[in-house]
Design a protein around this motif. Structure first.
Motif, mmCIF file in Angstrom:
data_model
loop_
_atom_site.group_PDB
_atom_site.id
_atom_site.type_symbol
_atom_site.label_atom_id
_atom_site.label_comp_id
_atom_site.label_asym_id
_atom_site.label_seq_id
_atom_site.Cartn_x
_atom_site.Cartn_y
_atom_site.Cartn_z
ATOM 1 N N THR A 1 0.811 -1.218 0.000
ATOM 2 C CA THR A 1 0.000 0.000 0.000
ATOM 3 C C THR A 1 0.843 1.265 0.000
ATOM 4 N N MET A 2 0.182 2.376 -0.276
ATOM 5 C CA MET A 2 0.813 3.684 -0.129
ATOM 6 C C MET A 2 1.182 3.920 1.334
ATOM 7 N N SER A 3 2.005 4.912 1.570
ATOM 8 C CA SER A 3 2.487 5.194 2.912
ATOM 9 C C SER A 3 1.349 5.337 3.924
ATOM 10 N N GLY A 4 1.484 4.650 5.039
ATOM 11 C CA GLY A 4 0.518 4.765 6.115
ATOM 12 C C GLY A 4 0.555 6.120 6.790
ATOM 13 N N GLU A 5 1.607 6.894 6.536
ATOM 14 C CA GLU A 5 1.708 8.251 7.089
ATOM 15 C C GLU A 5 0.904 9.253 6.265
ATOM 16 N N LEU A 6 0.517 8.852 5.054
ATOM 17 C CA LEU A 6 -0.210 9.747 4.171
ATOM 18 C C LEU A 6 -1.693 9.439 4.101
ATOM 19 N N SER A 7 -2.072 8.220 4.482
ATOM 20 C CA SER A 7 -3.461 7.796 4.345
ATOM 21 C C SER A 7 -3.756 6.647 5.294
ATOM 22 N N GLY A 8 -5.033 6.511 5.662
ATOM 23 C CA GLY A 8 -5.455 5.371 6.468
ATOM 24 C C GLY A 8 -5.650 4.117 5.640
ATOM 25 N N THR A 9 -5.312 4.178 4.348
ATOM 26 C CA THR A 9 -5.491 3.026 3.456
ATOM 27 C C THR A 9 -4.704 1.813 3.933
ATOM 28 N N ARG A 10 -3.493 2.037 4.399
ATOM 29 C CA ARG A 10 -2.691 0.915 4.905
ATOM 30 C C ARG A 10 -3.379 0.260 6.096
ATOM 31 N N ASP A 11 -3.950 1.060 6.996
ATOM 32 C CA ASP A 11 -4.651 0.505 8.156
ATOM 33 C C ASP A 11 -5.880 -0.299 7.730
ATOM 34 N N SER A 12 -6.538 0.151 6.671
ATOM 35 C CA SER A 12 -7.683 -0.590 6.146
ATOM 36 C C SER A 12 -7.246 -1.946 5.626
ATOM 37 N N ALA A 13 -6.109 -1.971 4.940
ATOM 38 C CA ALA A 13 -5.590 -3.230 4.416
ATOM 39 C C ALA A 13 -5.256 -4.203 5.553
ATOM 40 N N VAL A 14 -4.693 -3.674 6.630
ATOM 41 C CA VAL A 14 -4.345 -4.504 7.785
ATOM 42 C C VAL A 14 -5.600 -5.017 8.480
ATOM 43 N N ALA A 15 -6.576 -4.143 8.688
ATOM 44 C CA ALA A 15 -7.818 -4.542 9.357
ATOM 45 C C ALA A 15 -8.521 -5.650 8.589
ATOM 46 N N ALA A 16 -8.553 -5.518 7.259
ATOM 47 C CA ALA A 16 -9.194 -6.550 6.440
ATOM 48 C C ALA A 16 -8.416 -7.857 6.501
ATOM 49 N N ALA A 17 -7.094 -7.766 6.540
ATOM 50 C CA ALA A 17 -6.271 -8.974 6.599
ATOM 51 C C ALA A 17 -6.492 -9.735 7.902
ATOM 52 N N GLN A 18 -6.698 -9.007 8.986
ATOM 53 C CA GLN A 18 -6.880 -9.638 10.292
ATOM 54 C C GLN A 18 -8.199 -10.397 10.394
ATOM 55 N N SER A 19 -9.132 -10.073 9.511
ATOM 56 C CA SER A 19 -10.417 -10.767 9.544
ATOM 57 C C SER A 19 -10.427 -12.025 8.682
ATOM 58 N N GLU B 1 -8.730 -15.782 7.554
ATOM 59 C CA GLU B 1 -7.955 -16.887 8.123
ATOM 60 C C GLU B 1 -6.714 -17.189 7.292
ATOM 61 N N SER B 2 -6.728 -16.823 6.030
ATOM 62 C CA SER B 2 -5.596 -17.089 5.145
ATOM 63 C C SER B 2 -4.431 -16.134 5.449
ATOM 64 N N LEU B 3 -3.233 -16.525 5.000
ATOM 65 C CA LEU B 3 -2.037 -15.723 5.213
ATOM 66 C C LEU B 3 -2.070 -14.493 4.310
ATOM 67 N N ILE B 4 -2.115 -13.318 4.915
ATOM 68 C CA ILE B 4 -2.084 -12.063 4.173
ATOM 69 C C ILE B 4 -1.058 -11.152 4.834
ATOM 70 N N ASN B 5 -0.044 -10.768 4.084
ATOM 71 C CA ASN B 5 1.031 -9.932 4.600
ATOM 72 C C ASN B 5 0.908 -8.542 3.971
ATOM 73 N N VAL B 6 0.721 -7.510 4.814
ATOM 74 C CA VAL B 6 0.572 -6.141 4.324
ATOM 75 C C VAL B 6 1.904 -5.402 4.476
ATOM 76 N N VAL B 7 2.381 -4.829 3.371
ATOM 77 C CA VAL B 7 3.629 -4.068 3.379
ATOM 78 C C VAL B 7 3.315 -2.590 3.164
ATOM 79 N N ASP B 8 3.743 -1.757 4.101
ATOM 80 C CA ASP B 8 3.633 -0.307 3.962
ATOM 81 C C ASP B 8 4.819 0.150 3.124
ATOM 82 N N SER B 9 4.553 0.622 1.909
ATOM 83 C CA SER B 9 5.652 0.993 1.015
ATOM 84 C C SER B 9 6.385 2.258 1.455
ATOM 85 N N ARG B 10 5.776 3.036 2.346
ATOM 86 C CA ARG B 10 6.328 4.318 2.796
ATOM 87 C C ARG B 10 6.510 5.297 1.634
ATOM 88 N N THR B 11 5.775 5.045 0.547
ATOM 89 C CA THR B 11 5.845 5.915 -0.616
ATOM 90 C C THR B 11 4.508 5.850 -1.325
#
Length: 291
Positions: free
Chosen positions: A92-110, A112-122
């Motif tokens: 995702t785009m930088s978590g410092e610029l948008s809550g989009t990264r947090d949305s990706a993490v929240a969805a991943a936590q719900s 059961e499959s392996l989902i790894n979220v990477v904050d690109s910081r860009t």
């Protein structure tokens, strides 16, 4: 293991890039869009012509943005899992610029499959480059943890971004100004050159004219290339502009100067989401290594 790849729309991928990512992932690729509101009317990122957006901003029309939601990411994950993905990497785009990264993490936590979220910081070209690195790892059959780690390392060490807005006003209004807030008191006397430091907008240089800003960006391109790669042949510079015109005079001038310095260039239109926060007329460079 079949690994899916998810990102957000601020990468502003071309149709060709999307097709390539689908081919590499076996059609397990998805883009989650952000939303831009122009005069109270909602548009999906990429739906609005960049020139029209810039014109409306210049006319003073109110423009704001809305992050991608957990529900949107959840839908993207579920679709890829239903089509055979056994694990997913979301970049995702930088978590410092948008809550989009947090949305990706929240969805991943719900899930059961392996989902790894990477904050690109860009974002923009840097995010597109990170996706190329992820796709290369998937294509070579690497595991999720290895790919995610490689992408994070590449984002931290092998891409650099600088940009020159015509004004700091849009960044100030949107609250994304970060460390560049120190420039606000002198905004009428300077043309700022800004960058992303650990995903946060930060001042890079203060000059007096637009021409000087472009000259400084040429110098920054050379400095970044020397910093991130031993061989300049392994580096390219992506020029980005808010209005999406590769023949804009500022783009042409910057391209000619950077190529004269021995660095190859490409062009990418800024996402409408990014333009909404940096303003029309913004030009930027992203220096990065090839996957």
């Amino acid at each position: 293991m079949r690994i899916g790849l998810v990102t957000d729309s601020t990468a502003q991928l071309s149709d060709t890039e999307k097709m390539t990512l689908r081919e590499i992932t076996g059609d397990l690729f998805a883009v989650v869009p952000l939303t831009i509101l122009v005069g109270g009317v909602a548009f999906t990122d990429g739906e609005l012509d960049p020139g029209d957006l810039c014109q409306k901003m210049d006319e003073g029309v109110e423009v704001s943005t809305s992050m991608a939601t957990p529900a949107q990411f959840s839908n993207a994950y579920s679709t890829l899992l239903d089509h055979g993905a056994e694990a997913i990497i979301a970049v995702t785009m930088s978590g410092e610029l948008s809550g989009t990264r947090d949305s990706a993490v929240a969805a991943a936590q719900s899930e059961e499959s392996l989902i790894n979220v990477v904050d690109s910081r860009t974002t923009s070209a840097g995010l597109a480059g990170a996706l190329s690195i992820a796709a290369a790892g998937i294509g070579h059959g690497h595991d999720v943890a290895s790919i995610a780690g490689t992408v994070a390392d590449w984002c931290a060490g092998e891409t650099r971004t600088a940009f020159a807005p015509e004004t700091l006003e849009h960044l100030r209004r949107g609250g994304r100004i970060g460390a560049a807030s120190s420039l606000l008191g002198r905004a009428l006397q300077i043309v700022p050159v800004l960058g992303l430091s650990a995903g946060v907008v930060a001042p890079v240089a203060r000059v007096r004219t637009r021409a000087k800003a472009l000259e400084r960006m040429v110098a920054l391109a050379g400095e970044a290339a020397a910093e991130i790669a031993a061989d300049e042949q392994d580096v390219y510079v992506e020029i980005q502009h808010a209005d999406g015109e590769p023949d804009h005079p500022d783009v042409v001038s910057l391209r000619e100067k950077i190529e004269a310095a021995g660095l190859p260039t490409t062009f990418r239109t800024l996402s409408a989401i990014i333009t909404a926060h940096v303003g029309s007329g913004t030009i930027g460079i992203t220096v990065q290594t090839r996957p």
